[in-house]
Write an enzyme that holds these catalytic residues in place. Structure first.
Site, short mmCIF file in Angstrom:
data_model
loop_
_atom_site.label_atom_id
_atom_site.label_comp_id
_atom_site.label_asym_id
_atom_site.label_seq_id
_atom_site.Cartn_x
_atom_site.Cartn_y
_atom_site.Cartn_z
N MET A 30 34.78 46.80 30.94
CA MET A 30 36.24 46.89 30.79
C MET A 30 36.68 46.03 29.61
SD MET A 30 37.81 47.42 34.56
CE MET A 30 37.87 45.73 35.06
N HIS A 37 28.36 40.19 29.47
CA HIS A 37 28.31 41.58 29.01
C HIS A 37 27.24 41.74 27.92
CE1 HIS A 37 32.72 41.33 30.18
NE2 HIS A 37 32.32 42.36 30.89
N GLN A 153 29.38 45.74 43.74
CA GLN A 153 29.51 46.91 42.85
C GLN A 153 28.13 47.47 42.51
OE1 GLN A 153 32.28 47.30 39.33
NE2 GLN A 153 30.49 46.58 38.22
N ARG A 187 37.94 37.11 33.94
CA ARG A 187 39.09 36.51 34.63
C ARG A 187 39.09 34.98 34.53
NH1 ARG A 187 38.38 41.23 38.25
NH2 ARG A 187 40.30 42.44 38.05
O1 PAF Z 1 32.28 45.92 36.16
C1 PAF Z 1 33.16 46.44 35.47
O2 PAF Z 1 33.52 45.95 34.40
C2 PAF Z 1 33.82 47.71 35.95
O3 PAF Z 1 33.96 47.72 37.33
C3 PAF Z 1 33.09 48.98 35.47
C4 PAF Z 1 31.68 49.08 36.03
C5 PAF Z 1 33.04 49.00 33.95
C6 PAF Z 1 33.86 50.23 35.93
O4 PAF Z 1 35.16 50.25 35.44
#
Ligand code: PAF
Length: 283
Positions: A30, A37, A153, A187
Site C-alpha cells: 500500500m 517492504h 494476513q 503506521r
Molecule cells: O499488507 C498490505 O500492505 C496490504 O494488506 C496488501 C497485501 C497490499 C493488500 O492491500
C-alpha cells in the site's frame, strides 16, 4: 523500471516477460515503503527474474472511522526506492481502475478472517483477499511475497491460494525491526516521540513469552498472561489482545507442543500496532 497504471498495460508487460521465459514475482503493497517492504522486494529479486510491485491503498480493507484518508502516501519517493532495489514494474492503479463501480463479488476469508484482527476490523480480510486475488489475476505471478509482520494476513492469503487453487506460491518474509525491536510499519509514522518509545512494549512482551517458552514454560496461558501484564503496565498502551496461536489455523493453543506464534495488538496513543514472534518450546 516501468510505472504502469492500467491493468491492460500490466498484462502486456507480464506477457512480454513470460515470452522471455522469466519467472514473475509480485510484491503487493500500500506504499509508504520502508525497509520491511524493501526486504520483500529484495527477496523477490533473488527468486524471480521479473519483479512487479503494486502500490494501492485499498479502500475495501479499511473500516468506517479507520485511517484510509490519513494513510501515508508518497508514490514518487516509493518509486525511487523501488528503482534502487531493481524492481522491474510498479503498478499504481487508481481506485476506479481497480474496482468497477458495479463490482459485487468479493472473497470470504472464512472463519480465520473473523478472529484477532478480523474481530476488531470486521470486513478487513475480505477486503485484503479480494484485492490480493484481483492483483493475482492482473499480474499472474509465479511467486508473491508477504511480510510475516501481518501474520494473520499471510496465513489467510496462503489459505485462499490453497482453497481456491490459485497458481501462485506465497512466500512469507521475516519481520524487519528497528534496533530497539519495534516492527517496521507505515503506521509508526503516526507515533509521537513518547509513543514511539512506549511502542517497543509489544516487542518486549513477545520476547518475554519467547524467553519463558525457551526456558521450558509450555503452558500457553502463562505465556499469554506474561505478555498481557507487560503491555498493560505501559501507561501509553492499551491492550487489544495477546495470545499464543497455532501458526496454521490461528486457533489459541493451550500447550506449547511444537512451533506456535505469539501475537499481540495494542493501541499506543491513537495508533493501533500489531506484532508477532515464533515460539519454539524449550526442553
Ligand atoms: O499488507 C498490505 O500492505 C496490504 O494488506 C496488501 C497485501 C497490499 C493488500 O492491500
Amino acid at each position: 523500471m516501468e510505472r504502469l497504471t492500467s491493468k491492460e498495460e500490466v498484462r502486456q508487460a507480464v506477457l512480454a516477460a513470460r515470452r522471455e521465459r522469466k519467472r514473475v514475482a509480485l510484491v503487493p503493497t500500500m506504499g509508504a515503503l520502508h525497509a520491511g517492504h524493501l526486504s520483500l522486494v529484495q527477496a523477490a529479486c533473488t527468486r524471480a527474474d521479473y519483479v512487479a510491485v503494486s502500490i494501492f491503498v485499498n479502500p475495501t480493507q479499511f473500516g468506517p472511522g479507520e485511517d484510509f484518508e490519513a494513510y501515508p502516501r508518497d508514490v514518487e519517493r516509493d518509486i525511487e526506492l523501488l528503482r534502487a532495489e531493481g524492481a522491474d514494474l510498479v503498478f499504481t492503479p487508481t481506485t476506479e481502475v481497480m474496482y468497477s463501480p458495479d463490482a459485487q463479488v468479493t472473497i470470504d476469508p472464512g472463519p480465520a478472517g473473523d478472529v484477532w484482527e478480523g474481530a476488531v476490523r470486521p470486513g478487513h480480510f475480505a477486503g485484503v483477499c479480494t484485492v490480493v486475488a484481483k492483483l493475482f489475476g492482473i499480474v499472474t505471478p509465479d511467486l508473491a511475497f508477504f511480510g510475516e509482520k501481518d501474520f494473520q494476513q499471510l496465513v489467510i492469503v496462503r489459505r485462499m491460494v490453497r482453497d481456491l487453487d490459485m497458481a501462485v506460491k506465497v512466500v512469507g518474509c521475516p519481520v524487519v525491526r528497528e534496533p530497539d525491536g519495534l516492527a517496521l510499519s507505515s503506521r509508526n509514522a503516526y507515533l509521537s516521540g513518547d509513543e514511539r518509545v512506549a511502542a517497543t512494549v509489544l516487542y518486549h512482551a513477545l520476547r518475554s513469552a519467547e524467553t519463558l517458552a525457551l526456558g521450558g514454560e509450555h503452558d500457553a496461558s502463562v505465556l499469554a498472561e506474561a505478555m498481557r501484564s507487560i503491555i498493560t503496565a505501559e501507561p501509553l498502551a492499551s491492550l487489544d489482545y495477546a495470545a499464543v496461536v497455532d501458526p496454521v489455523t490461528l486457533a489459541p493453543v493451550s500447550t506449547l507442543e511444537g512451533p506456535a506464534r505469539a501475537i499481540v495488538a495494542a493501541r499506543v496513543g491513537a495508533t493501533r500496532l500489531i506484532d508477532n514472534l515464533q515460539l519454539v518450546p524449550g526442553a
